[in-house]
Write an enzyme that holds these catalytic residues in place. Structure first.
Site, PDB file in Angstrom:
ATOM      1  N   SER A  82       0.863  -1.159   0.066  1.00 16.45           N
ATOM      2  CA  SER A  82      -0.001  -0.042  -0.061  1.00 16.45           C
ATOM      3  C   SER A  82       0.848   1.380  -0.018  1.00 16.45           C
ATOM      4  O   SER A  82       0.210   2.456   0.105  1.00 16.45           O
ATOM      5  CB  SER A  82      -0.783   0.138   1.216  1.00 16.45           C
ATOM      6  OG  SER A  82      -1.720  -1.062   1.544  1.00 16.45           O
ATOM      7  N   THR A 185      -1.043   1.477   4.835  1.00 17.76           N
ATOM      8  CA  THR A 185      -0.749   2.974   4.544  1.00 17.76           C
ATOM      9  C   THR A 185      -0.105   3.346   5.898  1.00 17.76           C
ATOM     10  O   THR A 185      -0.842   3.109   6.693  1.00 17.76           O
ATOM     11  CB  THR A 185      -1.818   3.697   4.179  1.00 17.76           C
ATOM     12  OG1 THR A 185      -2.242   3.478   2.621  1.00 17.76           O
ATOM     13  CG2 THR A 185      -1.571   5.375   4.251  1.00 17.76           C
ATOM     14  N   THR A 203       1.308   6.736   0.773  1.00 19.14           N
ATOM     15  CA  THR A 203       0.702   5.612   0.576  1.00 19.14           C
ATOM     16  C   THR A 203       0.665   5.622  -1.059  1.00 19.14           C
ATOM     17  O   THR A 203       1.113   6.381  -1.826  1.00 19.14           O
ATOM     18  CB  THR A 203      -0.927   5.874   0.721  1.00 19.14           C
ATOM     19  OG1 THR A 203      -1.702   4.887   0.569  1.00 19.14           O
ATOM     20  CG2 THR A 203      -1.657   6.997   0.091  1.00 19.14           C
ATOM     21  N   ARG A 213      -6.468   9.412  -9.856  1.00 13.26           N
ATOM     22  CA  ARG A 213      -7.333   9.405  -8.573  1.00 13.26           C
ATOM     23  C   ARG A 213      -6.224  10.127  -7.531  1.00 13.26           C
ATOM     24  O   ARG A 213      -5.076   9.393  -7.264  1.00 13.26           O
ATOM     25  CB  ARG A 213      -7.750   8.196  -7.854  1.00 13.26           C
ATOM     26  CG  ARG A 213      -8.384   8.170  -6.633  1.00 13.26           C
ATOM     27  CD  ARG A 213      -7.616   7.726  -5.801  1.00 13.26           C
ATOM     28  NE  ARG A 213      -8.637   7.553  -4.449  1.00 13.26           N
ATOM     29  CZ  ARG A 213      -7.981   7.105  -3.240  1.00 13.26           C
ATOM     30  NH1 ARG A 213      -6.691   6.837  -3.005  1.00 13.26           N
ATOM     31  NH2 ARG A 213      -8.696   6.769  -1.983  1.00 13.26           N
ATOM     32  N   THR A 236      -5.998   6.743   7.895  1.00 12.89           N
ATOM     33  CA  THR A 236      -6.078   5.646   7.100  1.00 12.89           C
ATOM     34  C   THR A 236      -7.428   4.929   6.515  1.00 12.89           C
ATOM     35  O   THR A 236      -8.049   5.587   7.260  1.00 12.89           O
ATOM     36  CB  THR A 236      -4.951   4.706   7.518  1.00 12.89           C
ATOM     37  OG1 THR A 236      -4.918   3.687   6.652  1.00 12.89           O
ATOM     38  CG2 THR A 236      -5.626   3.861   8.881  1.00 12.89           C
ATOM     39  N   GLY A 237      -7.316   4.253   5.679  1.00 10.68           N
ATOM     40  CA  GLY A 237      -8.483   3.641   5.106  1.00 10.68           C
ATOM     41  C   GLY A 237      -9.234   4.360   3.865  1.00 10.68           C
ATOM     42  O   GLY A 237      -8.190   4.849   3.025  1.00 10.68           O
TER      43      GLY A 237
HETATM   44  C1  SD4 Z   1      -6.230   6.380   0.167  1.00 12.15           C
HETATM   45  N1  SD4 Z   1      -6.165   6.433   2.788  1.00 12.15           N
HETATM   46  O1  SD4 Z   1      -5.517   6.539  -0.760  1.00 12.15           O
HETATM   47  C2  SD4 Z   1      -5.514   5.974   1.283  1.00 12.15           C
HETATM   48  C3  SD4 Z   1      -5.619   4.397   1.763  1.00 12.15           C
HETATM   49  C4  SD4 Z   1      -4.955   3.728   2.963  1.00 12.15           C
HETATM   50  O2  SD4 Z   1      -4.160   2.128   4.061  1.00 12.15           O
HETATM   51  O3  SD4 Z   1      -5.119   4.356   3.776  1.00 12.15           O
HETATM   52  N2  SD4 Z   1      -4.725   2.578   3.161  1.00 12.15           N
HETATM   53  O4  SD4 Z   1      -7.154   6.406  -0.068  1.00 12.15           O
END
Ligand code: SD4
Length: 323
Positions: A82, A185, A203, A213, A236-237
Site C-alpha cells: 500500500s 498505509t 501511500t 485519483r 488511513t482507510g
Molecule cells: C487512500 N487513505 O489513498 C489511503 C488508503 C489507505 O491503508 O489508507 N490505505 O485512500
C-alpha cells in the site's frame, strides 16, 4: 512487543458524556508539560518503522528527520503493497504515490500522483523545505524530485503486477475495501521531549484506482494535520470518506476544544458515521496531544496502531464503531 486486542465499543457510547470544555484561544501562559519523553505513533502494524523513527529522535535528529526515516523504511519494503516500492498499481498498471509531511512550525509539503520515485515522503519534505509551495503533483512533482537529486525507478514489483493481472482477468471491478487484509498505509506522528509535534503520511492509495485519483493521504487536514499548540492526527482507510470530512483537522479541533486524543478520534469517527452510511468501508484515525496522550478509533474492527516510547513498543487494535 505487546499485542493487545481491545474491544472497547463501550467507549463510543461513554464519550457522548464527555464534557466539551473549551480552551481559550488567546491563552498566553505556557503550560508545564508532563515528562513523557519521546514518542512515535503510527497507523497499522509498523513496529520497525516506529522503532526507526524513535531511534532517530534519540540520536537527536529533527522530528521531520525521524518521520522521513520511519516512513521511508515502509516505502522501501516491497512486501508492503500500500506504500511506495511494491505498491499496488492503478487501473492502468501504474504505481502512483501520495505523501505529505507537516512539522512543528506548521510547514507542510505534499506530493500527489507521483510516479517512479521510491520515497515520496522525502520529496514531500523537500517540497516543505525547498519550495515556496505546499503541493506538487504528477510530472511536476517527479521533475522536482529529480532536480533535487532523487532517482527514477520502476516501482511495480512482480507480486503487485501478478495481482493486477489477476484483477484484470477477474473483470476489473473496483473495490473500496481498505482494511487489515489489504492495507497498511503509513501515517506517523512524532513527539519530542519538549512536546513538539510533527507528522507524515505515505501511500500508493487504493489498489487499481481510477488513473489520476488522489486520496486523502497527501491532503493537509484530511490525511494529516498538526497544530503544535494542540496536537496531531493522521488517517488511513478509504480516502474519499476522510476527504469529505477533513477528519484529521476535525480531530485536532476536537482536541483544541478540550477532548482527549481518544475522545477526539471517537468523535470524528462518529461524525462520519452520522453523516454517511459507510458501514462497509474502513477509516482509522490516530492522534497525539502536547502532553503525550494518544488515541485511536476506526469505523470497522481490524484497525491496528503501533506506539513506541522510550520504554516499550505496543501494537493495539483501536476501538471501532461497528463490531
Ligand atoms: C487512500 N487513505 O489513498 C489511503 C488508503 C489507505 O491503508 O489508507 N490505505 O485512500
Amino acid at each position: 512487543m505487546k499485542y493487545q486486542r481491545r474491544s472497547l465499543l463501550k467507549l463510543f457510547s461513554l464519550s457522548i458524556l464527555a464534557p466539551l470544555s473549551s480552551t481559550s484561544c488567546d491563552e498566553t501562559t505556557p503550560k508545564k508539560l508532563p515528562k513523557v519523553g519521546l514518542q512515535v505513533l503510527t497507523t497499522w502494524r509498523h513496529p520497525i518503522a516506529t522503532n526507526k523513527a524513535l531511534k532517530s529522535l534519540i540520536r537527536g535528529k529533527s522530528l521531520s528527520n525521524a518521520i522521513v526515516t520511519g516512513i521511508s523504511h515502509v516505502e522501501n519494503d516491497p512486501e508492503d503493497q500500500s506504500v511506495g516500492f511494491g505498491g499496488r498499481p492503478d487501473a492502468d498498471g501504474n504505481v502512483t504515490l501520495d505523501a505529505c509531511i507537516m512539522d512543528e512550525a506548521g510547514k507542510c509539503g505534499s506530493v500527489t500522483y507521483l510516479k517512479n520515485i521510491k520515497n515520496p515522503i522525502e520529496v514531500a519534505r523537500l517540497v516543505k523545505d525547498h519550495s515556496p509551495h505546499v503541493i506538487l503533483s504528477g510530472d511536476g512533482a517527479q521533475q522536482f524530485a529529480v532536480r533535487m537529486g532523487m532517482e527514477k525507478e520502476e516501482l511495480l514489483t512482480e507480486k503487485s503486477n501478478n495481482e493486477y493481472q489477476a484483477w484484470k482477468k477477474e473483470g476489473s471491478t473496483f473495490s473500496t475495501k481498505a482494511n487489515i487484509e489489504n492495507h497498511d498505509t503509513i501515517g506517523m506522528l512524532c513527539r519530542d521531549h519538549e512536546g513538539n509535534l510533527a507528522g507524515g503520511c505515505s501511500t500508493s492509495g487504493l489498489a487499481f484506482k481510477t488513473p489520476g485519483r488522489v486520496g486523502d493521504s497527501p491532503i493537509i487536514g484530511a490525511g494529516l494535520y498538526v497544530d503544535n499548540e494542540i496536537g496531531a492526527s493522521t488517517a488511513t482507510g478509504l480516502g474519499e470518506i476522510v476527504l469529505k470530512n477533513l477528519s484529521t483537522f476535525l480531530v485536532v479541533e476536537f482536541m483544541r476544544n478540550g477532548k482527549t486524543p481518544q475522545e477526539a478520534c471517537i468523535e470524528a469517527i462518529r461524525r462520519i458515521t452520522k453523516k454517511y452510511d459507510f458501514k462497509n468501508d474502513q477509516v482509522g484515525l490516530i492522534a497525539i496531544n502536547k502532553n503525550g496522550e494518544i488515541g485511536a478509533a476506526s469505523i470497522l474492527p481490524g484497525f491496528f496502531y503501533s506506539f513506541r516510547d522510550q520504554n516499550e513498543l505496543v501494537v493495539n487494535e483501536a476501538v471501532s464503531y461497528y463490531n
